[in-house]
Design an enzyme around this catalytic site. Structure first.
Site, short mmCIF file in Angstrom:
data_model
loop_
_atom_site.label_atom_id
_atom_site.label_comp_id
_atom_site.label_asym_id
_atom_site.label_seq_id
_atom_site.Cartn_x
_atom_site.Cartn_y
_atom_site.Cartn_z
CB ALA A 139 74.63 21.91 53.66
N PRO A 179 77.00 24.84 59.13
CG PRO A 179 78.56 24.70 60.76
CD PRO A 179 76.93 24.38 60.89
N GLY A 180 78.59 22.79 57.00
CA GLY A 180 79.41 22.29 56.61
C GLY A 180 80.03 21.29 56.93
CB SER A 181 80.51 19.05 60.14
OG SER A 181 78.85 18.77 60.73
CG ASP A 193 71.93 26.23 56.08
OD1 ASP A 193 71.80 25.02 57.00
OD2 ASP A 193 71.03 26.81 56.75
CG ASP A 241 61.32 27.21 53.51
OD1 ASP A 241 61.80 26.94 54.05
OD2 ASP A 241 60.78 26.84 52.54
CG ASP A 257 72.44 17.18 60.53
OD1 ASP A 257 72.24 16.13 61.05
OD2 ASP A 257 73.14 17.67 60.66
CB CYS A 291 72.46 16.96 66.78
SG CYS A 291 71.84 18.61 67.52
C1 LIG Z 1 71.36 21.07 62.45
S1 LIG Z 1 72.25 21.94 61.22
C2 LIG Z 1 72.54 21.33 59.70
C3 LIG Z 1 74.06 21.36 60.45
C4 LIG Z 1 74.86 20.64 58.83
N1 LIG Z 1 74.36 19.47 58.31
C5 LIG Z 1 76.26 20.17 59.23
O1 LIG Z 1 76.65 18.95 59.57
O2 LIG Z 1 77.15 20.91 59.56
C6 LIG Z 1 70.19 22.76 61.08
C7 LIG Z 1 70.43 23.22 59.15
O3 LIG Z 1 69.26 24.20 58.60
C8 LIG Z 1 68.94 24.68 58.78
N2 LIG Z 1 67.55 25.24 57.85
C9 LIG Z 1 66.57 24.53 58.76
N3 LIG Z 1 65.59 25.38 58.61
C10 LIG Z 1 65.59 25.22 57.38
C11 LIG Z 1 64.88 25.12 56.13
N4 LIG Z 1 63.64 25.32 56.13
N5 LIG Z 1 65.26 25.59 55.31
C12 LIG Z 1 66.85 25.41 54.23
N6 LIG Z 1 67.70 24.93 55.86
C13 LIG Z 1 67.09 25.39 57.06
C14 LIG Z 1 69.60 26.20 59.63
O4 LIG Z 1 70.32 27.00 58.99
C15 LIG Z 1 70.91 24.89 60.19
O5 LIG Z 1 72.03 25.46 58.57
#
Ligand SMILES: C[S@@+](CC[C@H](N)C(=O)[O-])C[C@H]1O[C@@H](n2cnc3c(N)ncnc32)[C@H](O)[C@@H]1O
Length: 312
Positions: free
Chosen positions: A116, A118-120, A139, A166, A186, A237
């Site tokens: 989630a 940074p939360g957009s 996250d 995780d 996402d 993305c």
């Molecule tokens: C693309 S970003 C998410 C952006 C967010 N959805 C938004 O719209 O602001 C992917 C996120 O996945 C988290 N992440 C990656 N692997 C993960 C895991 N195994 N468990 C939980 N979070 C994870 C990362 O820390 C990162 O913040």
């Protein structure tokens, strides 16, 4: 800075003659999109306030919360504005607003945003739920969770619980206790849609396979905590088929799911049928590839799956 030759070759294979246009968009400034935070203010009221200083338009009739600031801006001007500090809007590219629109959560849903920060999208989902129902925003990274929490506070989100786990562990813990109506996955990805010259620097072919494996693993575990009949939106993305169609194909091959039709306000392309010898289901015509050159936005991939239920 030029994109690496392998990056160029792959985009050419994917887009043909349009590859040049795609790379041109990396050198153009991004448009300044913001999303009205309807938890705090209506789009009409926000429009009245912002029009006093900027030229703004609402390009999508059915989504008045999507606002484009047309005026030339000073660096950081959108972030420093009092309306931003008050939580009246969130600075977010229009393509990144598509996954929550596809998820379409309601006020009674039990929703999980598993990656989630940074939360957009968390703040957008909460706004669509009108701060009702229940949203879990998870996250793994504490630095990013801190930003998620401050964004939620600024935006007045009150229907959301933050967890730091995780994703695989979280799903295993929850599996026997609860199932969700809707899930957003996402994921972290190779970022080919991010219109920043740093993308050229960071990109390397090895990370694509690594991300693809992680994405399949995450999709498999989140499907285990989705209700039968529940819906999951998968988004990245990036534009690599290994991280997009191949991940959706993995779900179709291993779980009782189908790809749902979604309507988005942006121009998008259907999923592809084949990539380097891997063939994809005809259901890929329902997934959305959003290319930078189509809407002058960042690139995105959005797909919606419905869990049909039963074992296979
Ligand atoms: C693309 S970003 C998410 C952006 C967010 N959805 C938004 O719209 O602001 C992917 C996120 O996945 C988290 N992440 C990656 N692997 C993960 C895991 N195994 N468990 C939980 N979070 C994870 C990362 O820390 C990162 O913040």
């Amino acid at each position: 800075m030029q994109p690496k030759s392998q990056f160029q070759e792959r985009i050419k294979l994917l887009m043909g003659e349009e590859a040049e246009q795609y790379f041109e968009y990396f050198r153009k400034p991004l448009q300044n999109f913001i999303r009205c935070n309807t938890l705090k203010i209506s789009p009409e009221e926000l429009k009245k306030k912002l029009e006093k200083k900027w030229q703004i338009i609402q390009p999508y009739h059915e989504y008045p919360e999507i606002i484009l600031v047309k005026s030339g801006l000073m660096p950081g001007e959108l972030g420093k504005a009092v309306e931003h500090l008050m939580g009246y809007y969130y600075i977010q590219d229009v393509s990144s607003m598509m996954p929550p629109i596809a998820l379409d959560p309601t006020e009674t849903d039990f929703v999980l945003d598993i990656t989630a920060a940074p939360g957009s999208k968390t703040t957008q989902i909460a706004a669509r739920m009108k701060n009702s129902g229940l949203l879990i925003a998870n996250d793994i990274r504490i630095d990013r969770i801190n930003i998620l929490a401050s964004n939620m506070e600024r935006c007045g989100v009150t229907n959301t619980v933050i967890t730091r786990e995780d994703a695989v562990n979280l799903c295993r813990k929850l599996e026997k206790r609860m199932k969700f109506d809707k899930i957003l996955l996402d994921t972290s990805c190779s970022g080919e849609g991010i219109r920043d010259l740093k993308t050229f620097e960071i990109w390397n072919p090895n990370m694509i396979e690594k991300f693809s494996r992680q994405q399949k693993r995450l999709l498999a575990v989140v499907l285990s905590i989705l209700k039968d009949g529940g819906e999951l939106v998968y988004s990245t993305c990036t534009l690599t088929p290994e991280e997009n169609e191949s991940v959706i194909q993995f779900a179709l091959d291993n779980f009782n799911v189908k790809v749902e039709e979604i309507e988005l306000p942006l121009k998008s392309r259907e999923g592809i049928n084949e990539w380097r010898g891997e063939k994809f289901s005809s259901e890929m015509k329902e997934v959305h590839r959003i290319y930078p050159q189509d809407n002058n936005s960042e690139g995105f991939f959005v797909a919606k799956l419905r869990k049909i239920g039963g074992n296979r």
